[in-house]
Scaffold this motif. Structure first.
Motif, short mmCIF file in Angstrom:
data_model
loop_
_atom_site.label_atom_id
_atom_site.label_comp_id
_atom_site.label_asym_id
_atom_site.label_seq_id
_atom_site.Cartn_x
_atom_site.Cartn_y
_atom_site.Cartn_z
N LYS A 251 0.92 -1.30 -0.19
CA LYS A 251 0.24 0.03 -0.08
C LYS A 251 0.94 1.66 0.12
O LYS A 251 0.35 2.34 -0.58
N GLN A 252 1.80 1.17 1.13
CA GLN A 252 2.78 2.52 0.56
C GLN A 252 4.03 2.63 -0.33
O GLN A 252 4.22 4.07 -0.22
N ALA A 253 4.56 1.89 -1.19
CA ALA A 253 5.78 1.33 -1.54
C ALA A 253 5.20 0.99 -3.36
O ALA A 253 6.13 1.39 -3.83
N ASN A 254 3.85 0.19 -3.20
CA ASN A 254 3.78 0.17 -4.44
C ASN A 254 4.55 -1.31 -4.97
O ASN A 254 4.55 -0.76 -6.05
N ALA A 255 4.23 -2.21 -4.32
CA ALA A 255 5.60 -3.16 -4.88
C ALA A 255 5.37 -4.57 -5.82
O ALA A 255 3.94 -3.86 -5.88
N GLY A 256 5.88 -4.19 -6.60
CA GLY A 256 5.55 -4.93 -7.78
C GLY A 256 5.30 -6.53 -7.93
O GLY A 256 4.80 -6.98 -8.90
N SER A 257 5.90 -7.04 -7.34
CA SER A 257 5.69 -8.32 -7.40
C SER A 257 5.77 -8.90 -5.74
O SER A 257 5.98 -8.62 -4.26
N VAL A 738 -3.94 6.87 15.56
CA VAL A 738 -4.40 6.18 16.49
C VAL A 738 -4.88 4.56 15.50
O VAL A 738 -5.10 3.55 15.86
N ASP A 739 -5.27 4.88 14.56
CA ASP A 739 -4.82 3.84 13.95
C ASP A 739 -4.25 2.43 13.88
O ASP A 739 -4.44 1.37 13.71
N MET A 740 -2.70 3.11 13.85
CA MET A 740 -1.47 2.68 14.09
C MET A 740 -1.77 1.17 15.34
O MET A 740 -1.03 0.54 15.94
N THR A 780 -15.58 1.08 18.75
CA THR A 780 -14.77 0.64 17.87
C THR A 780 -15.29 0.69 16.63
O THR A 780 -16.16 1.01 15.75
N ARG A 781 -14.32 1.30 15.74
CA ARG A 781 -14.00 1.31 14.27
C ARG A 781 -13.35 0.43 13.61
O ARG A 781 -12.54 -0.26 14.70
N THR A 782 -13.84 -0.59 12.35
CA THR A 782 -13.10 -1.42 11.92
C THR A 782 -12.82 -0.73 10.66
O THR A 782 -12.98 0.23 10.12
N LEU A 783 -11.07 -0.51 10.97
CA LEU A 783 -9.87 0.04 9.51
C LEU A 783 -10.99 -0.03 8.13
O LEU A 783 -11.28 -1.11 7.25
N GLU A 784 -10.64 1.31 7.62
CA GLU A 784 -11.46 1.37 5.41
C GLU A 784 -10.06 0.61 5.19
O GLU A 784 -8.77 0.51 6.14
N GLN A 785 -9.42 0.33 3.95
CA GLN A 785 -8.61 -0.66 2.82
C GLN A 785 -7.38 0.86 3.37
O GLN A 785 -6.28 -0.26 3.30
N ASN A 786 -7.09 2.06 3.08
CA ASN A 786 -6.03 2.27 2.54
C ASN A 786 -6.00 3.30 4.85
O ASN A 786 -5.75 4.65 4.47
N ARG A 788 -4.09 4.19 8.31
CA ARG A 788 -2.62 5.23 8.47
C ARG A 788 -2.35 3.94 8.81
O ARG A 788 -2.14 4.00 10.14
N MET A 789 -0.66 3.98 8.50
CA MET A 789 -0.02 2.55 8.46
C MET A 789 1.50 2.94 9.78
O MET A 789 2.10 1.99 9.78
N GLU A 790 1.58 4.28 8.99
CA GLU A 790 3.11 4.13 9.77
C GLU A 790 3.24 6.14 10.82
O GLU A 790 2.44 6.87 10.67
N SER A 791 3.70 5.95 11.77
CA SER A 791 3.98 7.79 12.53
C SER A 791 5.23 8.21 11.86
O SER A 791 5.86 7.61 10.91
#
Length: 804
Positions: A251-257, A738-740, A780-786, A788-791
């Protein structure tokens, strides 16, 4: 517009999807299947390419039929420069020769993707040899990891490589596992951050070299830490620990494989897991690249796992699950036509897969390349690359213990005894996926004169006349292949592998004499990396003990007994215990596999010419009985009562510098923090109160006080790298979404729950200097696809008025 004589797919001005559809509509079944696998060939500048010797298990065709089948095209070419010892320019010309044949002489002119191993450098004879990933993790420096990967990506591009089989995103759980050296460490967040930066560096802004995330997923938590062994985890642990780094890199680096792993989870092999390869990876995360098999991983579905009756069924299982390309060859893919006839796989699925392969080839610009030989030789092992390798090796070195001896005193010239089997062995500086160590498996010997050993580094600084050397013992006397089972056939009862590790002790007396005549003894012990039991660590070289391999402990005992102050330097792919000598030695340093500049970096750090800034990313357990051990365990992991052998002497995040730091003036966030879009903002000062410049790695750990599932005792959520002059004070601010604070809930989805959380800021997971508590408020919240993954970490100097 495209002229009537030019196929639409050859027109770069046309939309990508239209080009793919046009080309796919022109392809025969044989041409489609060819795009779904690779060939592993020894390429020649003359065009007389041949099957790689000894690969009958992989390439189920003779050389003539393989060359005939190239007329249908090919999906990928396996390691054209990394398979055999070839001068870089010659290897590139041979690859270009093949690409020109595919481009100009086959019916449709579809070029191949060339892939290479590149975990610790582009794995070819003339490539730069960087530190191992475990060493890179110990730098705690994501920007430096990205710089290393960018240098590797540059060398890939110089050699016509469009896909690198790295990085490794496995999260270390049991350091007996031979591939521990390939990991960034035992924390999923840190692994995710480092992997994200590696992917960005390797792929560059245009993603014209594909990074390959491996081994998807959970490979590092195998039964007994044995290669290929089953993995026993539930969905919540798999998602929170082992999938998180992959999700971050996708999601954050668009890995190709992405590359699936060899093992099974609860009976389902990863190579045929539709849940992992399609539902999670593509549908939930939005991955748009290629899923490529680990070498012979499809074959193992019928040869080892026995979930398929034959090669045709194995191919159908893997490709139906979400695989795009079989590597390294066509053991199973060559039977796809039969699988279609048997109704095991549909043409709709084949077309969908081939469309993905063609899409990536168009994205990479392969159809616009002429593959002409460049006028200049490939630029490998440049001064810039070597300088980056040296800086990474410096920052990776971790001082575990120091009773005042380090750095070595500049006053006078100490007489130094350099002792040990890794002190002057270039291969001891290299990981298993460094080219010279890797080819030991094939009985090849490569020139390693460009690799600096610790002995060479120390003599360069202290003078050869002040440094005496004695090897003391060998780890392995003769490096050669010879493992009786390749790779790990579970039906091999009765075969007793013989260890290549040396048990000779006749060189120890000389080492004792050298130590007695010195002011300080530096003993270098550890590993020789090698695949499939050609070494003591590496893929397929798993351990049953955390004792030093061979007779190294006897050597160390004898040197310490001389009374000469002793520094132990561990050059290894995993931590080892020192048989109780940890309290008797003057200093203990972990240097990992530092690459071609490892010896220089060690000498600089020991002498104080470079600072000691590395921090552990794997815990050093008290004993092998603590395995599996990791800092972010559950509260009850130690047993009740707590087992005496549980725990770690040197914990995750630990490392000593040559100066002192104080943590002050904590400013905790105001509670409550909203659960919807809140952010934990916490600030504090770091002061250098010692006598020399240094670098500190402040770390933020969080503990969930009450949750609907059992949570770890602490988890890393933020870190930074702070360089301070003597007396300098810097203000550090961590911002943690808070997502983290999320985890996988009982329903299987990632959620954030309200409640109280403990925050701990310190120098390691066990050295917390500042503490606070916060409340998160809401439902309580279910996270969406995108999510926030990084501080983030912000560092600013304090003004003189602020310091008053």
């Amino acid at each position: 517009m495209t002229s009537s004589s030019t196929p639409l797919y050859k027109d770069p001005a046309q939309p990508l999807a239209a080009r793919v559809d046009d080309l796919l509509g022109r392809m025969t079944l044989e041409e489609k299947i060819a795009q779904m696998h690779a060939f592993w060939l020894i390429l020649s500048e003359s065009g007389e390419h041949r099957v790689r010797p000894g690969e009958a298990f992989v390439v189920a065709s003779d050389a003539d039929s393989v060359l005939r089948r190239l007329a249908h095209g090919i999906g990928q070419i396996t390691r054209p420069l990394g398979t055999h010892s070839v001068e870089a320019g010659s290897g590139l010309r041979a690859l270009n020769k093949l690409q020109r044949y595919l481009r100009n002489e086959t019916r449709l002119g579809i070029p191949a993707i060339s892939h290479e191993e590149c975990l610790a450098g582009m794995m070819t004879r003339d490539g730069t040899l960087f530190p191992s990933p475990l060493a890179l993790g110990a730098t705690w420096n994501p920007a430096l990891v990205e710089e290393v990967a960018a240098k590797i990506g540059f060398e890939c591009r110089e050699l016509g490589c469009q896909q690198g089989l790295a990085p490794v995103l496995d999260v270390s759980r049991d350091v007996r596992w031979g591939r521990t050296e390939e990991t960034f460490g035992e924390d999923p967040y840190l692994v995710g951050v480092m992997a994200t930066r590696y992917v960005r560096g390797l792929q560059g802004p245009r993603r014209d070299v594909l990074a390959t995330l491996k081994h998807y997923a959970g490979h590092s938590f195998s039964e007994g830490a044995r290669n290929h062994a089953p993995v026993h985890v539930g969905w919540r642990e798999l998602n929170d620990t082992f999938l998180l780094p992959f999700e971050m890199a996708v999601k954050q680096a668009n890995a190709g494989s992405v590359m699936p792993a060899y093992h099974d989870i609860d009976g389902e092999p990863a190579h045929c897991s539709r849940h992992l390869l399609t539902e999670v990876l593509r549908e939930q995360w939005g991955f748009d690249g290629l899923v490529v098999a680990d070498y012979v991983g499809v074959s193992l579905l019928y040869r080892h796992h026995a979930v398929a009756a034959d090669a045709a069924e194995a191919a159908a299982l893997a490709f139906n699950a979400g695989l795009d390309v079989e590597l390294p060859a066509d053991d199973c893919a060559q039977h796809l036509a039969e699988a279609i006839e048997r109704g095991l796989i549909s043409m709709t699925t084949v077309d969908r897969i081939v469309s993905r392969v063609l899409t990536e080839k168009f994205r990479l610009g392969l159809f616009e390349k002429t593959f002409e030989d460049p006028p200049a030789a490939p630029a490998l092992r440049t001064p810039e690359a070597v300088a980056t390798a040296l800086e990474a090796a410096r920052q990776a070195i971790v001082v575990l213990d120091n009773r005042g001896l380090l750095p070595l005193s500049p006053a006078g010239t100490p007489r130094i005894a350099v002792i040990g089997p890794t002190a002057d062995d270039p291969l001891a500086m290299l990981s298993g996926y460094s080219y010279p160590a890797h080819v030991v498996l094939h009985d090849q010997v490569e020139d390693t004169r460009h690799v600096v050993t610790p002995l060479q580094g120390l003599r360069a600084i202290h003078g050869a006349e002040n440094v005496r050397y004695a090897k003391g013992c060998s780890i392995i006397e003769v490096r050669k292949k010879g493992t009786p089972v390749f790779p790990g056939d579970v039906r091999a009862e009765g075969i007793q592998p013989s260890s290549p590790v040396s048990l000779r002790t006749d060189q120890i007396p000389e080492a004792v004499d050298v130590a007695r005549d010195a002011d300080v003894a530096i003993v270098f012990v550890g590993d020789l990396a090698g695949l499939f039991q050609t070494g003591t660590v590496g893929e397929g070289s798993d351990a049953d003990s955390l004792d030093l391999p061979g007779v190294q402990q006897q050597l160390l005992d004898a040197v310490v007994d001389t009374g000469t102050p002793t520094v132990v330097v561990l050059t290894s792919g995993r931590p080892y215990n020192l048989g109780g000598l940890e309290d008797r030695i003057a200093a203990f340093v972990m240097a990992f596999a530092g690459g071609q500049q490892g010896g220089t970096a060690i000498a600089e750090v020991l002498s104080g010419r470079a600072e000691a800034t590395g921090r552990l990313t794997v815990s050093v357990p008290h004993s092998v009985g603590a395995m599996p051990y990791y800092y972010n365990h559950k509260f009850k992991s130690g047993g009740t009562p707590i087992a005496l052998h549980f725990g770690s002497r040197y914990p995750f995040g630990h490392g000593l510098g040559y100066t002192r730091f104080e943590y002050r003036n904590l400013e905790a966030p105001a509670s409550p923090i909203p659960i919807e879009d809140g952010e934990i903002v916490i600030s504090f000062d770091v002061a250098n109160t010692g006598s020399r410049k240094g670098a500190e790695i402040p770390q933020l750990y969080v503990r969930d006080r009450l949750a609907s599932v059992v949570r770890p005792v602490r988890e890393l959520k933020a870190f930074g790298r702070v360089v301070l002059d003597v007396g300098e004070v810097l203000r550090v601010t961590f911002r943690v979404p808070v997502d983290m604070l999320s985890f996988t809930g009982m329903a299987g989805a990632r959620i954030v729950e309200p409640g109280r959380f403990e925050l701990g800021i310190g120098a390691s997971s066990a050295d917390i200097r500042l503490r606070a508590e916060i409340d998160v408020a809401g439902s309580t919240r279910t996270l969406e696809q995108n999510w926030r993954m990084e501080s983030s970490c912000e560092i600013r100097p304090l003004s003189p008025a602020t310091l008053l």
